[in-house]
Design an enzyme around this catalytic site. Structure first.
Site, PDB file in Angstrom:
ATOM      1  N   ASP A 254     -29.079 -60.261  19.294  1.00 36.11           N
ATOM      2  CA  ASP A 254     -29.560 -58.868  18.468  1.00 36.11           C
ATOM      3  C   ASP A 254     -30.103 -57.865  19.244  1.00 36.11           C
ATOM      4  OD1 ASP A 254     -30.342 -57.830  16.173  1.00 36.11           O
ATOM      5  OD2 ASP A 254     -32.561 -58.739  16.009  1.00 36.11           O
TER       6      ASP A 254
ATOM      7  N   HIS B 241     -22.438 -52.530  20.189  1.00 38.64           N
ATOM      8  CA  HIS B 241     -21.396 -53.676  20.037  1.00 38.64           C
ATOM      9  C   HIS B 241     -20.528 -53.971  21.054  1.00 38.64           C
ATOM     10  CE1 HIS B 241     -23.702 -54.184  16.236  1.00 38.64           C
ATOM     11  NE2 HIS B 241     -23.209 -53.156  15.404  1.00 38.64           N
TER      12      HIS B 241
ATOM     13  N   LEU C   3     -16.725 -76.507  27.736  1.00 43.89           N
ATOM     14  CA  LEU C   3     -17.764 -75.815  26.939  1.00 43.89           C
ATOM     15  C   LEU C   3     -16.841 -75.422  25.539  1.00 43.89           C
ATOM     16  CD1 LEU C   3     -20.380 -74.305  26.412  1.00 43.89           C
ATOM     17  CD2 LEU C   3     -19.123 -72.376  27.615  1.00 43.89           C
TER      18      LEU C   3
HETATM   19  C1  IPE Z   1     -28.974 -61.481  12.961  1.00 45.00           C
HETATM   20  O1  IPE Z   1     -29.214 -60.133  13.453  1.00 45.00           O
HETATM   21  C2  IPE Z   1     -27.436 -61.622  12.732  1.00 45.00           C
HETATM   22  C3  IPE Z   1     -26.625 -61.482  13.964  1.00 45.00           C
HETATM   23  C4  IPE Z   1     -27.158 -61.672  15.260  1.00 45.00           C
HETATM   24  C5  IPE Z   1     -25.313 -61.700  13.864  1.00 45.00           C
HETATM   25  P1  IPE Z   1     -29.598 -59.051  12.283  1.00 45.00           P
HETATM   26  O2  IPE Z   1     -29.882 -57.848  12.938  1.00 45.00           O
HETATM   27  O3  IPE Z   1     -28.657 -59.006  11.148  1.00 45.00           O
HETATM   28  O4  IPE Z   1     -30.971 -59.818  11.554  1.00 45.00           O
HETATM   29  P2  IPE Z   1     -32.152 -59.119  10.998  1.00 45.00           P
HETATM   30  O5  IPE Z   1     -31.569 -58.776   9.511  1.00 45.00           O
HETATM   31  O6  IPE Z   1     -32.798 -58.028  11.655  1.00 45.00           O
HETATM   32  O7  IPE Z   1     -33.062 -60.450  10.708  1.00 45.00           O
HETATM   33  C1  IPE Z   2     -26.833 -57.497  16.604  1.00 43.47           C
HETATM   34  O1  IPE Z   2     -27.270 -56.201  17.030  1.00 43.47           O
HETATM   35  C2  IPE Z   2     -25.403 -57.472  16.376  1.00 43.47           C
HETATM   36  C3  IPE Z   2     -25.055 -57.645  14.714  1.00 43.47           C
HETATM   37  C4  IPE Z   2     -25.899 -58.188  14.112  1.00 43.47           C
HETATM   38  C5  IPE Z   2     -23.980 -57.814  14.436  1.00 43.47           C
HETATM   39  P1  IPE Z   2     -27.967 -55.235  15.772  1.00 43.47           P
HETATM   40  O2  IPE Z   2     -26.465 -54.380  15.262  1.00 43.47           O
HETATM   41  O3  IPE Z   2     -28.603 -56.191  14.880  1.00 43.47           O
HETATM   42  O4  IPE Z   2     -28.683 -54.330  16.342  1.00 43.47           O
HETATM   43  P2  IPE Z   2     -30.307 -54.021  16.234  1.00 43.47           P
HETATM   44  O5  IPE Z   2     -31.060 -54.869  15.666  1.00 43.47           O
HETATM   45  O6  IPE Z   2     -29.901 -52.885  14.819  1.00 43.47           O
HETATM   46  O7  IPE Z   2     -30.673 -53.280  17.300  1.00 43.47           O
HETATM   47 MG    MG Z   3     -30.453 -56.682  14.376  1.00 44.98          MG
END
Ligand code: IPE
Ligand code: IPE
Ligand code: MG
Length: 247
Positions: free
Chosen positions: A21, A38, A132
């Protein structure tokens, strides 16, 4: 002594699961578009794979796209799906060089056809690897997975393949997408958020949870080792008393 050397090789989790995240916030901090975050997240994936192999972790699950992520702007979804295809294309060779076997869990049929095809090719092309298991959670949510498992159990019960009174906790595990893998002992979430976000609810029942402020694109081998070292300092009691564990 490096962090890797400090890790007790006899107490390495068999399975580590990561909620990757913070990509969007990482990009925003630099005035860039979310997709830039990303793309840079791929570096952290490589670092985690390297660290998992070096430390002897045998299963690594990465939460890459949740069911709820389908609610994001279409432009971001498209970019993520494209990145998935590009990354599979560019990384399969490295997976084979490091004997990493690819698996995917989640509602894979909801992915674009091109992604499904590339994913399946990479899964087939790495099937001989045994160092792995890399398990990508794609279009995954735990509530979906458990609901799907219950549907399958009901079908098998109705058709007489299983008896209702013989259903155990293990039966449910066998019907989950993760049936081939042990439950994760350690779950890592980056970016400072302290929640599970519909990830492996059943499988994480007794996992140690590790939260770090590091945003996913900045996560490197040392961060992975720090999480393992923190895990190794914990006393896993499984409902027992400390005295029972230590004697
Ligand atoms: C959780 O991250 C899903 C992934 C890392 C793929 P999100 O950024 O979507 O989670 P929330 O919605 O903030 O909890
Ligand atoms: C995690 O990073 C990747 C996915 C959920 C696909 P985010 O895109 O959720 O990044 P933040 O949480 O908005 O910073
Ligand atoms: Mg996120």
């Amino acid at each position: 002594m490096s962090l890797l050397e400090k890790i007790d090789k006899n107490n390495v989790p068999k399975h580590v699961a990561i909620i990757m995240d913070g990509n969007g916030r990482w990009a925003k901090k630099q005035g860039k578009l979310r997709i830039f975050g990303h793309k840079n997240g791929v570096k952290a994936v490589r670092a985690s794979l390297e660290a998992a192999v070096k430390s002897g972790v045998r299963n690594l699950t990465l939460y890459a796209f949740s069911t709820e992520n389908w609610n994001r702007p279409q432009i971001e979804i498209n970019a993520l799906m494209e990145l998935l295809v590009d990354t599979i294309n560019s990384e399969t060779k490295t997976l084979n060089e490091n004997k990493i076997r690819l698996y995917a869990i989640g509602n894979l049929e909801s992915l674009p056809k091109k992604c499904q095809k590339k994913l399946q090719e990479a899964i087939d092309n790495t099937a001989q690897n045994d160092k792995l298991n890399l398990i990508l959670a794609l279009s995954y949510s735990s509530k979906w997975e458990i609901t799907d498992a219950i549907k399958k159990i009901c079908k098998d019960a109705v058709s007489g393949n299983i008896k209702t009174e013989e259903i155990t906790e293990n039966t449910l595990s066998q019907y989950l997408n993760t049936s081939k893998f042990p439950d994760p002992e350690l779950m890592i979430r980056t970016s400072g958020e302290q929640r599970i976000s519909n990830f492996l609810l059943y499988q994480l029942a007794y996992a140690e949870l590790y939260f770090t402020e590091t945003l996913w694109p900045d996560f490197r081998e040392e961060d992975f080792y720090s999480a393992l070292l923190n895990y190794q300092q914990r006393e896993r009691r499984f409902g027992m008393t400390s005295e029972q564990i230590t004697q």
